[in-house]
Design a protein around this motif. Structure first.
Motif, short mmCIF file in Angstrom:
data_model
loop_
_atom_site.label_atom_id
_atom_site.label_comp_id
_atom_site.label_asym_id
_atom_site.label_seq_id
_atom_site.Cartn_x
_atom_site.Cartn_y
_atom_site.Cartn_z
N ARG A 78 -14.18 -43.80 11.35
CA ARG A 78 -13.07 -42.74 12.10
C ARG A 78 -12.33 -42.04 10.99
O ARG A 78 -11.56 -42.93 10.11
N MET A 79 -11.85 -40.48 11.30
CA MET A 79 -10.47 -40.14 10.65
C MET A 79 -9.28 -39.27 11.18
O MET A 79 -10.25 -38.27 11.97
N VAL A 80 -8.73 -39.73 11.44
CA VAL A 80 -8.10 -38.64 11.88
C VAL A 80 -6.69 -37.98 11.66
O VAL A 80 -6.13 -38.72 10.22
N ALA A 81 -6.40 -36.78 11.09
CA ALA A 81 -4.97 -36.52 10.95
C ALA A 81 -3.86 -35.43 11.46
O ALA A 81 -4.81 -34.49 12.72
N LEU A 82 -2.92 -35.57 11.24
CA LEU A 82 -1.45 -34.31 11.88
C LEU A 82 -1.29 -33.59 11.90
O LEU A 82 -0.37 -34.35 10.28
N MET A 83 -1.24 -32.27 11.94
CA MET A 83 0.00 -31.89 11.06
C MET A 83 0.79 -31.13 12.24
O MET A 83 0.64 -30.82 13.29
N LEU B 80 -4.59 -44.94 18.07
CA LEU B 80 -5.01 -43.62 17.76
C LEU B 80 -6.51 -44.31 17.14
O LEU B 80 -7.50 -44.03 16.79
N LEU B 81 -6.16 -45.64 16.37
CA LEU B 81 -7.19 -45.87 15.76
C LEU B 81 -8.16 -46.70 16.29
O LEU B 81 -9.56 -47.16 16.21
N GLN B 82 -8.22 -46.92 18.29
CA GLN B 82 -9.17 -47.66 18.80
C GLN B 82 -9.56 -46.57 19.69
O GLN B 82 -10.46 -47.07 20.74
N LEU B 83 -9.24 -45.50 20.06
CA LEU B 83 -9.24 -44.32 21.47
C LEU B 83 -10.69 -43.94 21.30
O LEU B 83 -11.64 -43.52 19.79
N PRO B 84 -11.70 -43.52 22.10
CA PRO B 84 -12.81 -43.55 21.84
C PRO B 84 -13.51 -42.62 21.87
O PRO B 84 -14.53 -42.42 21.29
N THR B 85 -12.60 -41.48 21.69
CA THR B 85 -13.09 -39.83 21.82
C THR B 85 -11.97 -39.01 21.33
O THR B 85 -11.12 -38.89 21.34
N MET B 86 -12.10 -37.78 20.47
CA MET B 86 -11.10 -37.87 19.97
C MET B 86 -10.84 -36.40 21.02
O MET B 86 -8.59 -36.14 20.58
N LEU C 166 1.31 -29.13 17.28
CA LEU C 166 0.89 -29.69 16.20
C LEU C 166 -0.76 -29.48 16.08
O LEU C 166 -1.07 -28.60 17.00
N ILE C 167 -0.96 -29.68 15.35
CA ILE C 167 -2.54 -29.83 14.64
C ILE C 167 -3.20 -30.80 14.62
O ILE C 167 -2.93 -31.50 13.87
N LEU C 168 -4.17 -31.22 15.50
CA LEU C 168 -4.50 -32.72 15.17
C LEU C 168 -6.39 -32.68 14.82
O LEU C 168 -7.01 -31.70 15.60
N ALA C 169 -6.47 -33.02 14.18
CA ALA C 169 -8.34 -32.53 13.73
C ALA C 169 -9.00 -34.32 13.06
O ALA C 169 -7.56 -35.42 12.83
N GLY C 170 -10.04 -34.11 13.20
CA GLY C 170 -10.91 -35.74 12.82
C GLY C 170 -12.28 -35.46 13.01
O GLY C 170 -13.00 -34.74 13.61
N GLN C 171 -12.48 -36.68 13.50
CA GLN C 171 -13.94 -37.49 13.49
C GLN C 171 -14.21 -38.92 13.26
O GLN C 171 -13.73 -40.04 13.40
N ILE C 172 -14.94 -39.30 14.90
CA ILE C 172 -15.39 -40.68 14.93
C ILE C 172 -16.97 -40.59 14.77
O ILE C 172 -17.79 -39.88 14.82
N LYS C 173 -17.28 -41.93 14.31
CA LYS C 173 -19.04 -41.71 14.85
C LYS C 173 -19.67 -41.38 14.83
O LYS C 173 -19.21 -42.81 16.16
N ASP D 186 -19.47 -36.39 8.20
CA ASP D 186 -20.02 -37.56 8.87
C ASP D 186 -19.32 -38.92 7.45
O ASP D 186 -19.91 -39.78 6.84
N LYS D 187 -17.92 -37.99 7.26
CA LYS D 187 -17.99 -39.13 5.49
C LYS D 187 -16.08 -39.44 6.30
O LYS D 187 -15.57 -38.56 6.67
N PHE D 188 -16.26 -41.01 6.84
CA PHE D 188 -15.01 -40.83 7.68
C PHE D 188 -13.38 -41.51 6.61
O PHE D 188 -12.89 -42.22 6.88
N GLU D 189 -13.33 -40.83 5.98
CA GLU D 189 -12.34 -40.92 4.92
C GLU D 189 -12.31 -39.46 3.96
O GLU D 189 -12.65 -38.70 3.59
N PRO D 190 -10.89 -39.29 3.24
CA PRO D 190 -10.13 -38.36 2.39
C PRO D 190 -11.23 -37.69 1.45
O PRO D 190 -11.82 -38.82 0.65
#
Length: 247
Positions: free
Chosen positions: A43-48, A77-83, A117-124, A204-208
């Motif tokens: 997973r990768m998640v970002a917050l502004m 955030l690194l364990q929650l099941p969905t965005m 806030l703006i929250l963005a990301g993806q979980i596998k 589908d790439k879970f890092e910057p």
């Protein structure tokens, strides 16, 4: 003031934020407004953040503490099941943080500690998501009709993105469009300032894919800023003259 943009493309996500929080004559301050967390391959998640600095720093600090603890699946955030669950969690945390500060400072403080806030990301195994989270804790999600979100000083850069955005555009073109939007905002409002933080996340790439801080001395930025000004003047010169004598 602030200017942050989160943009969703078919190829992934592009996020950019300024860093200015104060623009007084003799007191210019900068703080990071973009934060990201990742579990490589998962997973990768970002917050502004935009709004009251004390509020946004408190929200980010609480998220960091809970992420480091890794003991409570409902608050990490690194364990929650969905965005969607992440957006709910961050929205609740924002609402609670604002309420705490309002309560500590009395009725006259109402509204002074707001933040957006703006929250963005993806979980596998799931799609990419982009959310705009309001001070009340509620949120909306980006869609084909609303493929990007802005927070802070939005009015100067929004028309540029509306005219130039294409969901199928490359990351390179998206960054160029976003940079022009920021450049126009920087020229129009001193409360938005350099440096700028840029984050690109491929689908589908879970890092910057690309993460960098752009300063006002960056050669690419200076070339783009000058080129955009020249292009606008050339476009204006190429438009039909106003027919004074025919009216």
């Amino acid at each position: 003031m602030t200017y942050c943009v989160g943009m969703m493309l078919e190829a992934g996500l592009v996020l950019m934020s300024d860093t200015r929080t104060n623009s007084g004559v003799d007191n210019i301050s900068t703080f990071r407004k973009m934060h990201s967390w990742s579990v490589p391959g998962e997973r990768m998640v970002a917050l502004m953040t935009s709004g009251n600095l004390a509020t946004t720093q408190a929200v980010v600090a609480r998220l960091e503490e809970r992420n480091k603890a890794r003991a409570d699946r409902k608050n990490d955030l690194l364990q929650l099941p969905t965005m969607f669950a992440m957006a709910e969690h961050v929205g609740k945390l924002l609402r609670e943080t604002i309420a705490d500060r309002d309560a500590d400072n009395g009725p006259e403080a109402s509204g002074q500690f707001g933040a957006t806030l703006i929250l963005a990301g993806q979980i596998k195994g799931m799609g990419m998501h982009l959310y705009l989270i309001y001070p009340e804790g509620n949120f909306i999600e980006a869609s084909f009709d609303t493929p990007f979100f802005q927070i802070g000083e939005t009015k100067y850069g929004r028309p540029i993105i509306l005219r130039g955005y294409d969901r199928t555009m490359s990351f390179e073109d998206a960054v160029k469009l976003m940079m022009v939007s920021f450049d126009s905002t920087l020229k129009a409002n001193l409360s938005v300032g350099m440096p700028l933080d840029l984050l690109v996340v491929a689908k589908d790439k879970f890092e910057p894919l690309h993460e960098v801080r752009i300063t006002d001395s960056d050669p690419w930025y200076r070339s783009l800023s000058a080129g955009w000004g020249e292009a606008l003047r050339a476009a204006l010169d190429g438009l039909p003259d106003y027919p004074f004598h025919a009216r």
